[in-house]
Design a protein around this motif. Sequence first.
Motif, PDB file in Angstrom:
ATOM      1  N   ILE A   1       6.937   2.477  10.140  1.00 58.16           N
ATOM      2  CA  ILE A   1       5.586   2.859   9.730  1.00 58.16           C
ATOM      3  C   ILE A   1       4.776   1.585   9.525  1.00 58.16           C
ATOM      4  CG2 ILE A   1       4.182   4.029   7.997  1.00 58.16           C
ATOM      5  CD1 ILE A   1       6.527   5.860   7.446  1.00 58.16           C
ATOM      6  N   MET A   2       3.561   1.552  10.113  1.00 61.93           N
ATOM      7  CA  MET A   2       2.703   0.380  10.044  1.00 61.93           C
ATOM      8  C   MET A   2       1.290   0.802   9.662  1.00 61.93           C
ATOM      9  SD  MET A   2       3.782  -1.351  13.690  1.00 61.93           S
ATOM     10  CE  MET A   2       3.192   0.099  14.581  1.00 61.93           C
ATOM     11  N   THR A   3       0.480  -0.175   9.263  1.00 67.16           N
ATOM     12  CA  THR A   3      -0.942   0.079   9.114  1.00 67.16           C
ATOM     13  C   THR A   3      -1.581   0.085  10.496  1.00 67.16           C
ATOM     14  OG1 THR A   3      -1.635  -2.238   8.995  1.00 67.16           O
ATOM     15  CG2 THR A   3      -0.888  -1.207   6.933  1.00 67.16           C
ATOM     16  N   ASP A   4      -2.885   0.410  10.538  1.00 63.96           N
ATOM     17  CA  ASP A   4      -3.572   0.385  11.827  1.00 63.96           C
ATOM     18  C   ASP A   4      -3.704  -1.025  12.383  1.00 63.96           C
ATOM     19  OD1 ASP A   4      -5.295  -0.347   9.835  1.00 63.96           O
ATOM     20  OD2 ASP A   4      -6.975   0.891  10.494  1.00 63.96           O
ATOM     21  N   LEU A   5      -3.492  -2.048  11.516  1.00 66.03           N
ATOM     22  CA  LEU A   5      -3.498  -3.435  11.968  1.00 66.03           C
ATOM     23  C   LEU A   5      -2.097  -3.927  12.336  1.00 66.03           C
ATOM     24  CD1 LEU A   5      -5.982  -5.089   9.427  1.00 66.03           C
ATOM     25  CD2 LEU A   5      -6.433  -4.357  11.777  1.00 66.03           C
ATOM     26  N   HIS A   6      -1.157  -3.009  12.456  1.00 62.62           N
ATOM     27  CA  HIS A   6       0.230  -3.319  12.809  1.00 62.62           C
ATOM     28  C   HIS A   6       0.946  -4.123  11.719  1.00 62.62           C
ATOM     29  CE1 HIS A   6       0.131  -1.966  17.119  1.00 62.62           C
ATOM     30  NE2 HIS A   6      -1.162  -2.159  16.927  1.00 62.62           N
ATOM     31  N   GLU A   7       0.544  -3.937  10.460  1.00 60.78           N
ATOM     32  CA  GLU A   7       1.272  -4.537   9.343  1.00 60.78           C
ATOM     33  C   GLU A   7       2.422  -3.605   8.992  1.00 60.78           C
ATOM     34  OE1 GLU A   7      -2.175  -6.394   6.586  1.00 60.78           O
ATOM     35  OE2 GLU A   7      -2.449  -4.306   7.244  1.00 60.78           O
TER      36      GLU A   7
ATOM     37  N   LEU B   1       5.117  -1.490   7.083  1.00 59.96           N
ATOM     38  CA  LEU B   1       5.225  -0.979   5.720  1.00 59.96           C
ATOM     39  C   LEU B   1       6.660  -0.625   5.355  1.00 59.96           C
ATOM     40  CD1 LEU B   1       2.059   1.307   5.706  1.00 59.96           C
ATOM     41  CD2 LEU B   1       2.304  -0.953   4.657  1.00 59.96           C
ATOM     42  N   THR B   2       7.342   0.068   6.251  1.00 63.56           N
ATOM     43  CA  THR B   2       8.744   0.399   6.040  1.00 63.56           C
ATOM     44  C   THR B   2       9.349   0.774   7.385  1.00 63.56           C
ATOM     45  OG1 THR B   2      10.276   1.729   4.681  1.00 63.56           O
ATOM     46  CG2 THR B   2       8.371   2.866   5.584  1.00 63.56           C
ATOM     47  N   GLN B   3      10.660   0.788   7.475  1.00 67.29           N
ATOM     48  CA  GLN B   3      11.330   1.107   8.732  1.00 67.29           C
ATOM     49  C   GLN B   3      12.738   1.590   8.447  1.00 67.29           C
ATOM     50  OE1 GLN B   3      11.379  -2.581  10.951  1.00 67.29           O
ATOM     51  NE2 GLN B   3      12.832  -3.568   9.590  1.00 67.29           N
ATOM     52  N   ASN B   4      13.368   2.185   9.447  1.00 62.21           N
ATOM     53  CA  ASN B   4      14.763   2.593   9.272  1.00 62.21           C
ATOM     54  C   ASN B   4      15.695   1.468   9.706  1.00 62.21           C
ATOM     55  OD1 ASN B   4      14.761   2.723  12.096  1.00 62.21           O
ATOM     56  ND2 ASN B   4      14.789   4.954  12.185  1.00 62.21           N
ATOM     57  N   ALA B   5      16.986   1.687   9.502  1.00 56.57           N
ATOM     58  CA  ALA B   5      17.970   0.628   9.766  1.00 56.57           C
ATOM     59  C   ALA B   5      18.012   0.237  11.239  1.00 56.57           C
ATOM     60  CB  ALA B   5      19.352   1.089   9.302  1.00 56.57           C
ATOM     61  N   LEU B   6      17.825   1.208  12.123  1.00 48.33           N
ATOM     62  CA  LEU B   6      17.894   0.898  13.553  1.00 48.33           C
ATOM     63  C   LEU B   6      16.686   0.072  14.003  1.00 48.33           C
ATOM     64  CD1 LEU B   6      19.850   1.308  15.817  1.00 48.33           C
ATOM     65  CD2 LEU B   6      18.763   3.496  16.352  1.00 48.33           C
ATOM     66  N   ALA B   7      15.534   0.311  13.403  1.00 49.83           N
ATOM     67  CA  ALA B   7      14.369  -0.529  13.706  1.00 49.83           C
ATOM     68  C   ALA B   7      14.592  -1.959  13.223  1.00 49.83           C
ATOM     69  CB  ALA B   7      13.121   0.060  13.061  1.00 49.83           C
ATOM     70  N   ALA B   8      15.214  -2.094  12.053  1.00 42.75           N
ATOM     71  CA  ALA B   8      15.516  -3.441  11.553  1.00 42.75           C
ATOM     72  C   ALA B   8      16.482  -4.157  12.483  1.00 42.75           C
ATOM     73  CB  ALA B   8      16.086  -3.356  10.152  1.00 42.75           C
ATOM     74  N   ALA B   9      17.463  -3.411  13.025  1.00 42.99           N
ATOM     75  CA  ALA B   9      18.435  -4.009  13.935  1.00 42.99           C
ATOM     76  C   ALA B   9      17.785  -4.453  15.245  1.00 42.99           C
ATOM     77  CB  ALA B   9      19.553  -3.009  14.227  1.00 42.99           C
ATOM     78  N   LEU B  10      16.755  -3.743  15.687  1.00 40.00           N
ATOM     79  CA  LEU B  10      16.088  -4.081  16.940  1.00 40.00           C
ATOM     80  C   LEU B  10      14.933  -5.069  16.736  1.00 40.00           C
ATOM     81  CD1 LEU B  10      15.597  -3.660  19.984  1.00 40.00           C
ATOM     82  CD2 LEU B  10      14.144  -1.690  19.370  1.00 40.00           C
ATOM     83  N   LEU B  11      14.075  -4.794  15.756  1.00 36.17           N
ATOM     84  CA  LEU B  11      12.826  -5.544  15.587  1.00 36.17           C
ATOM     85  C   LEU B  11      12.906  -6.644  14.550  1.00 36.17           C
ATOM     86  CD1 LEU B  11      10.410  -2.469  15.653  1.00 36.17           C
ATOM     87  CD2 LEU B  11      11.050  -3.938  17.582  1.00 36.17           C
ATOM     88  N   GLY B  12      13.938  -6.606  13.702  1.00 36.72           N
ATOM     89  CA  GLY B  12      14.075  -7.604  12.658  1.00 36.72           C
ATOM     90  C   GLY B  12      13.625  -7.070  11.313  1.00 36.72           C
TER      91      GLY B  12
ATOM     92  N   GLY C   1       0.803  -1.202   0.000  1.00 38.12           N
ATOM     93  CA  GLY C   1       0.000   0.000   0.000  1.00 38.12           C
ATOM     94  C   GLY C   1       0.846   1.266   0.000  1.00 38.12           C
ATOM     95  N   HIS C   2       0.176   2.383  -0.269  1.00 39.71           N
ATOM     96  CA  HIS C   2       0.862   3.659  -0.350  1.00 39.71           C
ATOM     97  C   HIS C   2       1.068   4.219   1.052  1.00 39.71           C
ATOM     98  CE1 HIS C   2       2.400   6.933  -2.685  1.00 39.71           C
ATOM     99  NE2 HIS C   2       1.636   7.809  -2.070  1.00 39.71           N
ATOM    100  N   ILE C   3       2.261   4.705   1.339  1.00 40.01           N
ATOM    101  CA  ILE C   3       2.588   5.231   2.657  1.00 40.01           C
ATOM    102  C   ILE C   3       2.370   6.736   2.673  1.00 40.01           C
ATOM    103  CG2 ILE C   3       4.387   5.494   4.402  1.00 40.01           C
ATOM    104  CD1 ILE C   3       5.665   2.993   3.398  1.00 40.01           C
ATOM    105  N   ASP C   4       1.815   7.223   3.768  1.00 36.56           N
ATOM    106  CA  ASP C   4       1.581   8.650   3.930  1.00 36.56           C
ATOM    107  C   ASP C   4       2.906   9.409   3.748  1.00 36.56           C
ATOM    108  OD1 ASP C   4       1.600  11.121   5.908  1.00 36.56           O
ATOM    109  OD2 ASP C   4      -0.492  10.725   5.406  1.00 36.56           O
ATOM    110  N   PRO C   5       2.985  10.347   2.779  1.00 35.79           N
ATOM    111  CA  PRO C   5       4.251  11.056   2.515  1.00 35.79           C
ATOM    112  C   PRO C   5       4.782  11.815   3.720  1.00 35.79           C
ATOM    113  CG  PRO C   5       2.698  11.397   0.716  1.00 35.79           C
ATOM    114  CD  PRO C   5       1.938  10.731   1.827  1.00 35.79           C
ATOM    115  N   GLY C   6       3.875  12.395   4.524  1.00 42.19           N
ATOM    116  CA  GLY C   6       4.330  13.114   5.710  1.00 42.19           C
ATOM    117  C   GLY C   6       5.025  12.205   6.702  1.00 42.19           C
ATOM    118  N   MET C   7       4.517  10.985   6.843  1.00 42.64           N
ATOM    119  CA  MET C   7       5.156  10.032   7.746  1.00 42.64           C
ATOM    120  C   MET C   7       6.517   9.603   7.209  1.00 42.64           C
ATOM    121  SD  MET C   7       2.228   7.577   9.315  1.00 42.64           S
ATOM    122  CE  MET C   7       1.137   8.231  10.587  1.00 42.64           C
TER     123      MET C   7
END
Length: 289
Positions: A120-126, A128-139, A100-106
């Motif tokens: 950035i997630m959907t309201d269902l916690h899906e 969508l994208t993340q930064n490198a530090l989130a990938a290092a922590l959350l996978g 899906g399309h991500i809010d440009p402001g976010m």
Amino acid sequence: MDLTELGTFLKTRRDRIRPAEVGLTAGPRRRVPGLRREEVALLAGASVDYYTELERGGSARPSEQMLTALARALRLTSDERDHLFHLAGHPSPPPRGPLGHIDPGMLALLDRLADTPARIMTDLHEPLTQNALAAALLGPLPTASRGPGTDSHVHLWFTRPEIRDLYPAEDHARHSYDFVADLRAVAARRDDADVRRMIAQLRARSEEFAELWERRDVAVRRQARKRFLHPVVGAMELDCHNLFSEDGRQRLLWLSARPGTPDADRLSLLSVVGTQELGAAAARATPER
């Protein structure tokens, strides 16, 4: 499918983006007004050679995942993204979910949160994208969607026990309660097929979820404090913040440590150790096409 026109379209979109808009430093010796090809490739997670061939119209048809990454890197509107998919011979992606399309402001905010984990997630916690530090922590993010709701962290929490290993066992019950209360708030706001399907699946597969769902507690997750058990840097306690899009369909999650605490030191260490590991993994991986 028109790969030549697709390449030209990508170039025109690249030319209009300024480095500062995507969190890059322009530098004093820039000869092009917009982004360089290597910068677009970096933002989209592609090799420079692959993106160059794509812009020249000489590459094979890109995948839907690659097109989505390019649309995000180039800050395309939803109409421009749909046009990009059309030129590549793919149907337009659904309005929600991993494509899906991500809010440009976010996205603009995410670019400025380089020193703290952010996703950035959907309201269902899906995711969508993340930064490198989130990938290092959350996978890492899922490479392909398995269906509406199934990539949701809430769905994974109740169906894949290993997901909980990142959190202390004594905190699991609280997280379960919070996830279910948040999901009920989403269901009240938009009673559509995706939400109903996800709830039905979880009630059938998880006794814990079914029991919590029957309590009918409702609470949107806006702010919390969580403990994480990272396998490299150890335990951290972080503040979790959520910013919602105007329509409530997407949320920007970012995690921060309180200044001067051991948690802040461990988060700083993760920014070095974690991103180095991600870089090594990326160097070993074959670029997705």
